[in-house]
Design a protein around this motif. Sequence first.
Motif, PDB file in Angstrom:
ATOM      1  N   GLY A   1      36.601  39.792  38.223  1.00  0.00           N
ATOM      2  CA  GLY A   1      38.048  39.782  38.015  1.00  0.00           C
ATOM      3  C   GLY A   1      38.803  39.093  39.121  1.00  0.00           C
ATOM      4  O   GLY A   1      39.894  38.544  38.897  1.00  0.00           O
ATOM      5  N   ASP A   2      38.227  39.089  40.338  1.00  0.00           N
ATOM      6  CA  ASP A   2      38.901  38.458  41.473  1.00  0.00           C
ATOM      7  C   ASP A   2      38.925  36.936  41.372  1.00  0.00           C
ATOM      8  O   ASP A   2      39.650  36.276  42.128  1.00  0.00           O
ATOM      9  CB  ASP A   2      38.228  38.887  42.776  1.00  0.00           C
ATOM     10  CG  ASP A   2      36.741  38.579  42.797  1.00  0.00           C
ATOM     11  OD1 ASP A   2      36.138  38.461  41.707  1.00  0.00           O
ATOM     12  OD2 ASP A   2      36.166  38.454  43.898  1.00  0.00           O
TER      13      ASP A   2
ATOM     14  N   ARG B   1      39.047  41.014  29.373  1.00  0.00           N
ATOM     15  CA  ARG B   1      39.349  39.716  29.997  1.00  0.00           C
ATOM     16  C   ARG B   1      39.487  39.872  31.510  1.00  0.00           C
ATOM     17  O   ARG B   1      39.085  38.992  32.273  1.00  0.00           O
ATOM     18  CB  ARG B   1      40.618  39.124  29.401  1.00  0.00           C
ATOM     19  CG  ARG B   1      40.491  38.709  27.937  1.00  0.00           C
ATOM     20  CD  ARG B   1      41.588  37.730  27.541  1.00  0.00           C
ATOM     21  NE  ARG B   1      42.928  38.297  27.757  1.00  0.00           N
ATOM     22  CZ  ARG B   1      43.590  39.010  26.858  1.00  0.00           C
ATOM     23  NH1 ARG B   1      43.034  39.265  25.678  1.00  0.00           N
ATOM     24  NH2 ARG B   1      44.803  39.461  27.129  1.00  0.00           N
ATOM     25  N   ALA B   2      40.028  41.017  31.954  1.00  0.00           N
ATOM     26  CA  ALA B   2      40.188  41.263  33.389  1.00  0.00           C
ATOM     27  C   ALA B   2      38.842  41.452  34.080  1.00  0.00           C
ATOM     28  O   ALA B   2      38.707  41.175  35.273  1.00  0.00           O
ATOM     29  CB  ALA B   2      41.075  42.486  33.609  1.00  0.00           C
TER      30      ALA B   2
ATOM     31  N   LEU C   1      40.019  35.349  38.707  1.00  0.00           N
ATOM     32  CA  LEU C   1      41.121  35.002  37.824  1.00  0.00           C
ATOM     33  C   LEU C   1      42.418  34.823  38.605  1.00  0.00           C
ATOM     34  O   LEU C   1      42.639  35.509  39.613  1.00  0.00           O
ATOM     35  CB  LEU C   1      41.320  36.090  36.770  1.00  0.00           C
ATOM     36  CG  LEU C   1      40.182  36.313  35.781  1.00  0.00           C
ATOM     37  CD1 LEU C   1      40.463  37.556  34.943  1.00  0.00           C
ATOM     38  CD2 LEU C   1      40.009  35.093  34.882  1.00  0.00           C
TER      39      LEU C   1
ATOM     40  N   SER D   1      36.274  36.112  28.595  1.00  0.00           N
ATOM     41  CA  SER D   1      37.476  35.281  28.471  1.00  0.00           C
ATOM     42  C   SER D   1      37.898  35.090  27.019  1.00  0.00           C
ATOM     43  O   SER D   1      39.056  34.755  26.747  1.00  0.00           O
ATOM     44  CB  SER D   1      37.242  33.921  29.124  1.00  0.00           C
ATOM     45  OG  SER D   1      36.154  33.242  28.496  1.00  0.00           O
TER      46      SER D   1
ATOM     47  N   ASN E   1      45.806  35.781  39.662  1.00  0.00           N
ATOM     48  CA  ASN E   1      46.466  37.092  39.656  1.00  0.00           C
ATOM     49  C   ASN E   1      45.521  38.213  39.222  1.00  0.00           C
ATOM     50  O   ASN E   1      45.976  39.279  38.783  1.00  0.00           O
ATOM     51  CB  ASN E   1      47.705  37.087  38.741  1.00  0.00           C
ATOM     52  CG  ASN E   1      48.720  36.041  39.144  1.00  0.00           C
ATOM     53  OD1 ASN E   1      49.010  35.872  40.337  1.00  0.00           O
ATOM     54  ND2 ASN E   1      49.242  35.310  38.158  1.00  0.00           N
ATOM     55  N   GLY E   2      44.202  37.981  39.309  1.00  0.00           N
ATOM     56  CA  GLY E   2      43.238  39.013  38.960  1.00  0.00           C
ATOM     57  C   GLY E   2      43.143  40.082  40.031  1.00  0.00           C
ATOM     58  O   GLY E   2      43.542  39.878  41.191  1.00  0.00           O
ATOM     59  N   ASP E   3      42.615  41.241  39.656  1.00  0.00           N
ATOM     60  CA  ASP E   3      42.450  42.347  40.588  1.00  0.00           C
ATOM     61  C   ASP E   3      41.295  42.026  41.534  1.00  0.00           C
ATOM     62  O   ASP E   3      40.150  41.853  41.103  1.00  0.00           O
ATOM     63  CB  ASP E   3      42.158  43.634  39.811  1.00  0.00           C
ATOM     64  CG  ASP E   3      42.166  44.872  40.700  1.00  0.00           C
ATOM     65  OD1 ASP E   3      42.207  44.717  41.941  1.00  0.00           O
ATOM     66  OD2 ASP E   3      42.102  45.994  40.142  1.00  0.00           O
TER      67      ASP E   3
ATOM     68  N   ASN F   1      36.070  39.753  33.267  1.00  0.00           N
ATOM     69  CA  ASN F   1      35.755  38.329  33.479  1.00  0.00           C
ATOM     70  C   ASN F   1      34.266  38.030  33.654  1.00  0.00           C
ATOM     71  O   ASN F   1      33.879  37.127  34.386  1.00  0.00           O
ATOM     72  CB  ASN F   1      36.519  37.782  34.700  1.00  0.00           C
ATOM     73  CG  ASN F   1      36.506  36.257  34.740  1.00  0.00           C
ATOM     74  OD1 ASN F   1      36.581  35.597  33.693  1.00  0.00           O
ATOM     75  ND2 ASN F   1      36.424  35.695  35.924  1.00  0.00           N
TER      76      ASN F   1
END
Length: 277
Positions: A223-224, A84-85, A226, A76, A228-230, A87
């Motif tokens: 990433g999930d 960052r994505a 976040l 982060s 709007n994360g993937d 995470n």
Amino acid sequence: MRKLLALSIAIVISSQAFSQFRLGVFGGVANYHGDLQERVFQNAKGAFGLTGTFTLSERFNLRAALTFGKLAGADSLSKQPELRARNLNFQSRITEFSLLGEYNFFNLDQIRWTPYVFTGVALFHYNPYTNTATNQQVYLQPLTTEGQGLQGYPSQPYNLTQFAIPFGAGIKYAVSDKIQLGLETGLRKTFTDYLDDVSTTYADANDLLAQRGQLSVDLAYRGDELPNGDVNYPAKGLTRGGAKFKDYYYFSGLHLTFKLGNGEGRNKSGTGCPTVF
């Protein structure tokens, strides 16, 4: 008579050796460099240690130290959007025992200050952990988030106790004949890339689920979590970390030592105190 002479010699030798010994404390910060850390002191945490130093000569010392600290890193805080994505994050308490050889460039019995360098060997224990989305603390090594030790994966789970090579430098000031204060930074070259539990590639999510459970899948890729994360777990073999370089950790701070016994300094004035220049 001979026994009395031998006893007197032993007392003199013991007293001399005692006067060459210094007890000390270290206080400062701990940090690391690895896959979840980009900048120096970005995630600095406190560190504390106890030391014992034996004077071998005017310039050389032998130092033993027991040091406690904490390491941390987080995607982060990265400047790179792809990190960052990802995470990921970790923390780890670290306990180290080190044996160092220390060289002073100047004789502190003749001048009050000196630069110094040191190197040696260290044995350290660490155990990376993270907090889940529900704030549950979980240790990462048993989850084998990159498939270590699973069928079809070549790597084995990393050891939590390992050797390192410490090296560093500082500046020391003789407050008095008995008290010295040093400001130093010491890096530790490790032989692991898993201080942060991140090193190579993503394991297959199904393999982790079948052999380590859902928690391993959840913490191998975050990433999930976040906004709007993937939400799609990366495919097996995609890059998760950089295995080319091993991780480092380091301690920086103040080292205060106190000389035992009543040994005198070796300055020409014979006062036992360093000469001021």
